[in-house]
Design a protein around this motif. Structure first.
Motif, short mmCIF file in Angstrom:
data_model
loop_
_atom_site.label_atom_id
_atom_site.label_comp_id
_atom_site.label_asym_id
_atom_site.label_seq_id
_atom_site.Cartn_x
_atom_site.Cartn_y
_atom_site.Cartn_z
N THR A 96 -14.78 -0.47 22.84
CA THR A 96 -16.24 -0.54 23.00
C THR A 96 -16.90 -1.06 21.73
O THR A 96 -17.84 -1.87 21.78
CB THR A 96 -16.80 0.84 23.36
N SER A 127 -19.92 7.46 18.94
CA SER A 127 -20.09 6.00 18.99
C SER A 127 -20.44 5.48 17.59
O SER A 127 -21.34 6.02 16.94
CB SER A 127 -21.22 5.65 19.97
N ARG A 174 -19.11 -4.51 21.60
CA ARG A 174 -20.51 -4.48 21.17
C ARG A 174 -20.78 -5.55 20.10
O ARG A 174 -21.78 -6.25 20.14
CB ARG A 174 -20.87 -3.09 20.63
N ASP A 229 -17.29 -2.83 30.02
CA ASP A 229 -16.29 -1.93 29.46
C ASP A 229 -15.48 -1.28 30.57
O ASP A 229 -16.03 -0.85 31.59
CB ASP A 229 -17.01 -0.84 28.64
N GLU A 256 -22.76 3.41 26.80
CA GLU A 256 -22.08 3.46 25.50
C GLU A 256 -22.26 2.19 24.68
O GLU A 256 -22.30 2.24 23.45
CB GLU A 256 -20.58 3.72 25.70
N LEU A 257 -22.34 1.05 25.34
CA LEU A 257 -22.46 -0.21 24.60
C LEU A 257 -23.83 -0.33 23.95
O LEU A 257 -23.96 -0.59 22.75
CB LEU A 257 -22.19 -1.40 25.52
N ASP A 274 -23.55 -1.98 31.31
CA ASP A 274 -23.35 -0.77 30.51
C ASP A 274 -23.46 0.47 31.40
O ASP A 274 -24.42 1.23 31.31
CB ASP A 274 -24.41 -0.74 29.40
#
Length: 351
Positions: free
Chosen positions: A177, A145, A181, A246, A203-204, A199
């Motif tokens: 993603t 990420s 964000r 997402d 991941e966000l 979320d």
């Protein structure tokens, strides 16, 4: 690579290092010695039992030597993943508490601190016809990420003064993603809107144990909620102006998107979809388009140009194409030229 003019950003290296440190002592020792320019560009780390350790960097990949040297061609001295390596890596990813991560594992992934996602492959375990876990782990694919502040500038230029319901479309690792964000950060901090982030996989926000590692601005982050549950909870409890989530597309999620629209909420979400032709073939994207919650679809480039917008298309025009059967299996479609609409003006542009 990241779709914006940006000088070398050491934060990408730091995020690689954070991810590497979560993969167990043996692998982290090697990965932390990989040259900075490769660590900077790495998007995925592929760990397969009995196979070479591989770093994927967009359009190229590297094998790794025990010294950390990254090479393009396999040789006798490259690192090969042992049974002990992968077992230690799996335990470390689960923070040495596999039992508490079973809900994630049975869905095929574990989210690490910082929002890095570790895909899990092995032997499925079933009880009463329901999958309950995975054993004998054979492969782990770690997607790193990365935060790219400012990557949403082009999105807002195309969106104009009025924020609209939008579907961010792209292939895996194209930056969906990452773009979502930054959109969340900008509209909550700079535009003063109330934003709820759903979320589901962490991941966000990059959340772990209640701590958010990624900068999402002044957003309410519903971490670990199923998307449908999170959207309904947000609408009921947080009165958001915008909901961001997402990878949506199920029938239940489409219903919740419609409910959010009826409550006056703008929804910005991502879907797996490479181009207009695929958009019109996939039941998930057509289901979302029929909710009337989305005014436009934004198509991203590929994994070589993270977050780069190649086109946007009005959903209404896409559905007209579908209804008039302008795109069929036998129709050649020039994905290099897409109609995009910016601030009410239509024009053709080459990608």
């Amino acid at each position: 690579m990241y779709g914006i003019n940006k000088k070398y950003d050491e934060s990408f290296v730091r995020r690689f290092d954070m991810c590497a440190c979560g993969l167990g002592r043996s692998l982290s020792r090697i990965l932390l010695n990989v040259p900075e320019d490769v660590r900077y560009r790495t998007q995925e780390i592929q760990i397969r039992r009995g196979k070479p350790l591989v770093l994927y960097c967009g359009d190229e990949s590297f094998f790794v030597k025990d010294s950390g040297a990254a090479v393009k061609y396999a040789s006798d001295d490259i690192v090969r993943i042992s049974e002990e390596d992968i077992d230690e890596c799996f335990q470390s990813i689960c923070r040495y508490s596999v039992y508490t991560r079973q809900d994630e594992i049975k869905n095929g992934f574990v989210t690490m601190k910082g929002g890095h996602r570790a895909g899990i492959c092995g032997t499925a375990v079933y009880e009463n016809n329901s999958m309950t876990g995975v054993r004998n782990i054979s492969s782990i694919n770690v997607r790193i990420s990365k935060e790219v502040r400012g990557i949403s500038r082009e999105f807002f230029r195309l969106a104009g003064s009025t924020l609209k319901g939008t579907l961010i479309c792209g292939v895996p690792c194209s930056g969906k993603t990452t773009l979502l964000r930054d959109i969340a950060r900008v509209i909550s901090l700079e535009k003063g809107l109330k934003v709820s982030i759903i979320d589901e996989r962490g991941e966000l926000g990059g959340g772990l144990g209640g701590e958010l590692c990624n900068d999402t601005g002044f957003c309410d982050v519903f971490s670990g909620y199923r998307k449908a549950d999170g959207m309904m909870q947000a609408v009921r409890c947080m009165s958001p102006d915008v909901i961001i989530c997402d990878e949506i597309g199920s029938e239940e999620e489409a219903y919740c998107v419609s409910e959010a629209l009826n409550s006056g909420v703008t929804v910005i979400a991502s879907v797996h979809c490479s181009d207009v032709k695929e958009f019109l073939k996939k039941p998930q994207t057509l289901r979302l388009a029929n909710t009337s919650a989305f005014e436009c679809a934004v198509f991203l480039s590929d994994r070589r140009h993270i977050g780069k917008i190649c086109s946007t298309v009005k959903i209404k025009e896409l559905m007209n194409c579908e209804n008039n059967r302008l795109y069929t299996d036998n129709t050649e479609y020039d994905s290099g030229r897409l109609l995009y609409v910016a601030e009410g003006k239509e024009k053709n542009t080459a990608v």
